[in-house]
Design a protein around this motif. Structure first.
Motif, PDB file in Angstrom:
ATOM      1  N   ARG A   1       0.822  -1.205   0.000  1.00  0.00           N
ATOM      2  CA  ARG A   1       0.000   0.000   0.000  1.00  0.00           C
ATOM      3  C   ARG A   1       0.861   1.262   0.000  1.00  0.00           C
ATOM      4  O   ARG A   1       0.517   2.259  -0.633  1.00  0.00           O
ATOM      5  CB  ARG A   1      -0.957  -0.022   1.195  1.00  0.00           C
ATOM      6  CG  ARG A   1      -2.111  -0.985   0.961  1.00  0.00           C
ATOM      7  CD  ARG A   1      -2.846  -1.350   2.240  1.00  0.00           C
ATOM      8  NE  ARG A   1      -4.047  -2.121   1.951  1.00  0.00           N
ATOM      9  CZ  ARG A   1      -4.071  -3.394   1.594  1.00  0.00           C
ATOM     10  NH1 ARG A   1      -2.923  -4.052   1.471  1.00  0.00           N
ATOM     11  NH2 ARG A   1      -5.206  -4.019   1.345  1.00  0.00           N
TER      12      ARG A   1
ATOM     13  N   VAL B   1      -8.925   3.076   9.440  1.00  0.00           N
ATOM     14  CA  VAL B   1      -9.530   2.277   8.369  1.00  0.00           C
ATOM     15  C   VAL B   1      -8.969   2.627   6.999  1.00  0.00           C
ATOM     16  O   VAL B   1      -8.660   1.752   6.198  1.00  0.00           O
ATOM     17  CB  VAL B   1     -11.066   2.468   8.374  1.00  0.00           C
ATOM     18  CG1 VAL B   1     -11.702   1.663   7.250  1.00  0.00           C
ATOM     19  CG2 VAL B   1     -11.655   2.055   9.715  1.00  0.00           C
ATOM     20  N   THR B   2      -8.809   3.911   6.710  1.00  0.00           N
ATOM     21  CA  THR B   2      -8.516   4.357   5.350  1.00  0.00           C
ATOM     22  C   THR B   2      -7.376   5.356   5.348  1.00  0.00           C
ATOM     23  O   THR B   2      -7.231   6.155   6.279  1.00  0.00           O
ATOM     24  CB  THR B   2      -9.767   5.008   4.720  1.00  0.00           C
ATOM     25  OG1 THR B   2     -10.862   4.100   4.806  1.00  0.00           O
ATOM     26  CG2 THR B   2      -9.519   5.338   3.252  1.00  0.00           C
TER      27      THR B   2
ATOM     28  N   GLY C   1      -8.586  -0.297  -3.660  1.00  0.00           N
ATOM     29  CA  GLY C   1      -8.785   1.110  -3.335  1.00  0.00           C
ATOM     30  C   GLY C   1      -9.630   1.797  -4.385  1.00  0.00           C
ATOM     31  O   GLY C   1     -10.170   1.171  -5.299  1.00  0.00           O
TER      32      GLY C   1
ATOM     33  N   ARG D   1      -7.968   6.635  -2.299  1.00  0.00           N
ATOM     34  CA  ARG D   1      -8.298   6.138  -0.957  1.00  0.00           C
ATOM     35  C   ARG D   1      -8.002   4.642  -0.930  1.00  0.00           C
ATOM     36  O   ARG D   1      -8.475   3.899  -1.801  1.00  0.00           O
ATOM     37  CB  ARG D   1      -9.759   6.406  -0.621  1.00  0.00           C
ATOM     38  CG  ARG D   1     -10.090   7.879  -0.474  1.00  0.00           C
ATOM     39  CD  ARG D   1     -11.558   8.081  -0.094  1.00  0.00           C
ATOM     40  NE  ARG D   1     -11.879   9.482   0.115  1.00  0.00           N
ATOM     41  CZ  ARG D   1     -12.236  10.322  -0.855  1.00  0.00           C
ATOM     42  NH1 ARG D   1     -12.326   9.865  -2.085  1.00  0.00           N
ATOM     43  NH2 ARG D   1     -12.497  11.577  -0.588  1.00  0.00           N
TER      44      ARG D   1
ATOM     45  N   ARG E   1      -7.863   1.211   1.728  1.00  0.00           N
ATOM     46  CA  ARG E   1      -8.157   0.645   3.036  1.00  0.00           C
ATOM     47  C   ARG E   1      -6.890   0.041   3.634  1.00  0.00           C
ATOM     48  O   ARG E   1      -6.033  -0.471   2.912  1.00  0.00           O
ATOM     49  CB  ARG E   1      -9.243  -0.434   2.925  1.00  0.00           C
ATOM     50  CG  ARG E   1     -10.594   0.124   2.535  1.00  0.00           C
ATOM     51  CD  ARG E   1     -11.616  -0.991   2.409  1.00  0.00           C
ATOM     52  NE  ARG E   1     -11.826  -1.683   3.668  1.00  0.00           N
ATOM     53  CZ  ARG E   1     -12.665  -1.284   4.589  1.00  0.00           C
ATOM     54  NH1 ARG E   1     -13.394  -0.204   4.418  1.00  0.00           N
ATOM     55  NH2 ARG E   1     -12.824  -1.965   5.708  1.00  0.00           N
ATOM     56  N   ARG E   2      -6.796   0.117   4.961  1.00  0.00           N
ATOM     57  CA  ARG E   2      -5.652  -0.492   5.627  1.00  0.00           C
ATOM     58  C   ARG E   2      -5.663  -1.995   5.424  1.00  0.00           C
ATOM     59  O   ARG E   2      -6.723  -2.611   5.259  1.00  0.00           O
ATOM     60  CB  ARG E   2      -5.697  -0.194   7.122  1.00  0.00           C
ATOM     61  CG  ARG E   2      -5.543   1.283   7.453  1.00  0.00           C
ATOM     62  CD  ARG E   2      -4.178   1.800   7.062  1.00  0.00           C
ATOM     63  NE  ARG E   2      -4.017   3.204   7.402  1.00  0.00           N
ATOM     64  CZ  ARG E   2      -3.456   3.630   8.528  1.00  0.00           C
ATOM     65  NH1 ARG E   2      -3.021   2.752   9.423  1.00  0.00           N
ATOM     66  NH2 ARG E   2      -3.321   4.917   8.764  1.00  0.00           N
TER      67      ARG E   2
END
Length: 482
Positions: free
Chosen positions: A390, A423-424, A461, A478, A480-481
């Motif tokens: 990520r 979360v994001t 994402g 954006r 997400r984790r």
């Protein structure tokens, strides 16, 4: 040659400490461990990552698709049953009214009509008692609530409620047509009118008005009120006959479609998973190729050009005045090209992301943008993902977006904002350049936007690009984790 070699080593140490660091990093990461890097960081790691995330995505997305299908099925079932219920309600009411009309005709033509003689018209009590006696069996079970017989001038000739006999009321507008042989008048509801005070207390009733004739053949209006229980009973019977079969049929239809829908959802998800894996493999291969090209540029071309610059420097010091000016000019051009190649090497495969972290790597990218004369502003959150995939995606999107700002936007300022929570993680890059039409097809060979989208989709994402001609461009990603 020994002097040239000595000058080359010394000059390289003095002029390129950062380049030496890059060289050592590239050699350590590339020269001896290329295959190990691909094996450990690339294909095997990617297969495990894609398999884990793919299986999780398959399960969750297929389950979500099945739940959506079931929800749509329930909504469809309701959308079908509500009109069917209303149709059954109306049909049952119409059937009950039709039966009530037939019953009223039978009562008027067979029982009451022959008893309506001149004595009844005159209000003779014995004549009225004969009519009461004829109606008594019909009213014994309570289904027949009230009976009235009207003359054409609005006078009540007979009623089972004796206090109404002889009263005169205005006739409804449909009465002349009914007396002339028109259709019967029937409706279900609360009785309304001056002559229905006694019936109003009974609640909803079925009111039937039919044409009849008295003993002398004169037309009269026969009005009867029935309890609405018959209508409700007819509605219940019809619903019990139709609704169970309909509901079972619709449920069976939904279940029959469920299995193919699950299979289709799995096939679609398998295709999406395969696409994500291909994109991930392509990105890993791209990173490896960038590293290889950067290493070869650094170890071969840049070092040879650096040696040539030292040779030109020596020639500039020892040559004649005419040759010195020409040699100095050539050496200046060569040094500019060396700096450009070093920047390209760093851009091809920077070590900043893993060595310094995402925030510092983004600041380095902005420094290159600022060097072109563009004002930069950044807000960087310390809460960034720890997952390397990520981090790499965010960095690649930032690098591509900022490269577009420098090459195409003609912007004077750019803002970069990195925010994150549990979360994001969101990355926003906005410039005040000339903008473009996102709906228009990209020029041939320009795949930057598509590459950014595919890169972001690899981690499930989202990427949004907002732009307009003359309005600048905003890129928001954006993720997400993990």
């Amino acid at each position: 040659m020994a002097e040239l070699s000595h000058r080359r080593d010394a000059g390289d140490k003095d002029a390129g400490d950062r380049d030496d660091g890059n060289r050592r990093w590239l050699r350590d990461r590339g020269g001896r461990h290329d295959r190990a890097w691909v094996r450990n960081r690339g294909w095997v790691h990617n297969r495990g990552w894609a398999r884990t995330t793919g299986e999780t995505a398959d399960t969750s997305e297929v389950r979500s698709a099945v739940l959506r299908f079931l929800a749509i099925g329930v909504i469809t079932l309701g959308a079908v049953l509500i009109p069917v219920y209303l149709w059954i309600h109306g049909q049952a009411e119409q059937r009950a009214l039709t039966e009530a009309i037939l019953r009223t005709h039978q009562l008027a033509d067979v029982t009451v009509g022959p008893l309506l003689d001149d004595a009844v018209r005159a209000g003779d009590a014995s004549a009225i008692s004969r009519v009461d006696a004829g109606l008594r069996p019909w009213m014994a079970d309570g289904s027949l609530v009230r009976v009235k017989v009207w003359s054409g001038d609005g006078k009540i000739l007979y009623s089972d409620s004796a206090d109404l006999i002889g009263d005169t009321y205005p006739l409804p507008a449909w009465s002349p047509d009914l007396l002339a042989g028109g259709r019967e008048h029937a409706w279900l509801g609360q009785p309304i009118g001056l002559d229905t005070v006694n019936e109003a207390a009974a609640g909803d009733l079925v009111e039937i008005n039919v044409r009849a004739t008295d003993a002398a053949g004169w037309p009269v209006i026969f009005e009867a009120y029935f309890d609405d229980e018959a209508v409700q009973s007819a509605q219940s019977r019809l619903m019990l006959d139709v609704l169970p079969v309909l509901v079972v049929s619709l449920v069976v239809l939904q279940l029959a479609q469920l299995l193919p829908a699950i299979g289709l959802a799995r096939r679609i998800q398998a295709g999406q998973t395969s696409r994500r894996r291909l994109v991930q493999h392509a990105i890993v291969a791209s990173d490896f190729e960038r590293m290889r090209i950067a290493r070869e540029l650094h170890d071969e071309v840049i070092q040879d050009l650096a040696g040539l610059s030292y040779a030109l420097e020596a020639e500039e010091r020892q040559g004649t005045n005419e040759r010195r000016a020409l040699t100095g000019q050539a050496r200046g051009i060569l040094l500019r090209n060396l700096r450009t190649l070093r920047a390209i090497t760093t851009e091809l495969y920077p070590s900043d992301l893993e060595r310094l972290g995402l925030n510092e790597a983004l600041r380095r990218l902005l420094e290159h943008v600022a060097a072109t004369g563009i004002d930069v502003h950044c807000e960087l959150s310390p809460d960034v993902p720890s997952d390397k995939d990520r981090l790499a995606v965010l960095y690649r999107v930032a690098r591509e977006a900022l490269a577009n700002v420098v090459k195409h936007s003609r912007a004077s300022a750019v803002d970069l904002v990195l925010t994150g929570d549990a979360v994001t993680t969101s990355l926003s890059i906005r410039d005040n350049g000339r903008g473009f039409d996102p709906a228009a097809a990209a020029p041939g060979g320009h795949l930057g936007l598509r590459i950014m989208r595919d890169t972001v989709q690899m981690t499930d994402g989202s990427l949004s690009i907002t732009s307009g001609v003359g309005e600048g461009t905003t890129v928001v990603v954006r993720i997400r984790r993990a």
